[in-house]
Design an enzyme around this catalytic site. Structure first.
Site, PDB file in Angstrom:
ATOM      1  N   ILE A  56      -7.238  55.771  14.522  1.00  0.00           N
ATOM      2  CA  ILE A  56      -7.074  54.329  14.296  1.00  0.00           C
ATOM      3  C   ILE A  56      -5.723  53.952  13.707  1.00  0.00           C
ATOM      4  O   ILE A  56      -5.400  52.769  13.639  1.00  0.00           O
ATOM      5  CB  ILE A  56      -8.192  53.765  13.399  1.00  0.00           C
ATOM      6  N   TYR A  57      -4.921  54.913  13.288  1.00  0.00           N
ATOM      7  CA  TYR A  57      -3.614  54.565  12.739  1.00  0.00           C
ATOM      8  C   TYR A  57      -2.730  54.014  13.854  1.00  0.00           C
ATOM      9  O   TYR A  57      -2.387  54.715  14.810  1.00  0.00           O
ATOM     10  CB  TYR A  57      -2.937  55.772  12.093  1.00  0.00           C
ATOM     11  N   SER A  58      -2.403  52.737  13.728  1.00  0.00           N
ATOM     12  CA  SER A  58      -1.588  52.042  14.741  1.00  0.00           C
ATOM     13  C   SER A  58      -2.181  52.201  16.134  1.00  0.00           C
ATOM     14  O   SER A  58      -1.457  52.375  17.122  1.00  0.00           O
ATOM     15  CB  SER A  58      -0.138  52.541  14.718  1.00  0.00           C
ATOM     16  N   ALA A  59      -3.518  52.119  16.192  1.00  0.00           N
ATOM     17  CA  ALA A  59      -4.240  52.143  17.475  1.00  0.00           C
ATOM     18  C   ALA A  59      -3.844  53.329  18.345  1.00  0.00           C
ATOM     19  O   ALA A  59      -3.649  53.201  19.555  1.00  0.00           O
ATOM     20  CB  ALA A  59      -4.021  50.826  18.236  1.00  0.00           C
TER      21      ALA A  59
END
Length: 310
Positions: free
Chosen positions: A52-55
């Site tokens: 989920i970090y920066s999609a």
């Protein structure tokens, strides 16, 4: 750089690990590569990211930066956080899809340490561990871990894994620092009792323990706390009062507060690696340098007395 082996594994990890949550948000691919280059040059071998970090961009940046030198790194990533309205959680079918997607973004054939990013109350832990067992047997994942858990959830997961001969969590990633110490009352003892390594995140309390943010003083323009209501909300009067107390102690000891904060965590026996995010090579060097001078007994006592449980 010091190295330790996570209990129950053959993963040797550096005492400082690189949090890659800045990749894709604060740093572009080339900047991310310079940070990874600096980390490896300073002996950091443990790299932490999440889908989920920066999609997904953080995983892509890290994978590109490690291309051709994958063998030098222990790579950890996470599943379970919301990638979309439907792609989230810990149901077995999604665990498989999330792992395959992370492998593609990272450009690797296996993940060394795969975290359940947060518990999923809708899915029994035995179902999630069963899916992780399949990933381990497929060679896609080497070891599994947990994050953002309670002490009871740690104990329950270990008992379930043991009873059903499933992979057990070997590490827990938790928020732990000189301002956030409640975990010492429950979660850390649960990790000790069940032989889980502890990987603390936010060791500098998102920047509060750098001394950059002071009581009755506006946040520096453009800083994380200036830009984000989420982080600004953590700068409570109580937290800033504690920071002022710690700055006094740091001044008496003649050491920067950020150095004391990281060295204090490194001195805790259950910690395998202190997870620190860095957006520049200079930050990497500074964070590694913080461990060059371990705490003395007197320094540890001074910090313990100043910063009791919240």
């Amino acid at each position: 750089m010091k190295y330790t082996t996570i209990p129950g594994t053959d993963l040797s990890v550096s005492a400082v690990s690189l949090g890659c949550n800045n990749f894709g948000s604060r740093t572009d691919p080339e900047q991310s590569r310079t940070v990874v280059d600096a980390a490896l040059e300073h002996g950091i071998t443990f790299f932490d990211t999440a889908d989920i970090y920066s999609a997904g961009e953080s995983e892509r940046h890290l994978g590109a930066a490690l291309a051709g030198r994958r063998e030098q790194a222990v790579v950890a990533t996470k599943f379970g956080g919301p990638m979309s309205d439907t792609d989230r959680g810990s149901a077995p079918d999604y665990v498989h899809r999330a792992c395959d997607a992370s492998l593609r973004r990272l450009g690797v054939d296996h993940i060394d340490l795969y975290y359940q990013h947060m518990p999923d109350p809708q899915v029994p832990i035995e179902d999630t561990l069963g899916a992780l067992d399949e990933l381990v047997h497929a060679g896609k994942v080497r070891y599994v871990a947990c994050s953002n858990v309670t002490a009871d959830q740690i104990t329950d997961s270990v008992h379930t894994a043991t009873a059903r001969a499933l992979p057990r969590f070997v590490a827990a990633q938790i928020e732990w620092n000189l301002l956030e110490r409640g975990v010492e009352d429950t979660i850390v003892p649960a990790c000790e009792e069940n032989d889980l390594a502890v990987i603390p995140f936010y060791p500098l309390a998102a920047g509060l323990l750098t001394g950059k943010y002071r009581k009755n003083t506006p946040f520096p323009t453009g800083s994380r706390f200036d830009r984000s209501d989420y982080f600004a909300a953590t700068a409570t009067d109580t937290a800033l009062d504690r920071v002022e107390e710690l700055l006094v102690v740091a001044g008496k000891l003649g050491r920067p507060l950020s150095e004391l904060a990281i060295a204090w965590l490194d001195a805790q026996p259950q910690i395998a690696s202190v997870l620190v995010g860095s957006a520049t090579p200079e930050q990497v060097a500074r964070n590694v340098a913080h461990l060059q001078h371990p705490l003395t007994t007197d320094e540890e006592e001074a910090l313990r007395t100043c910063a009791p449980f919240r």
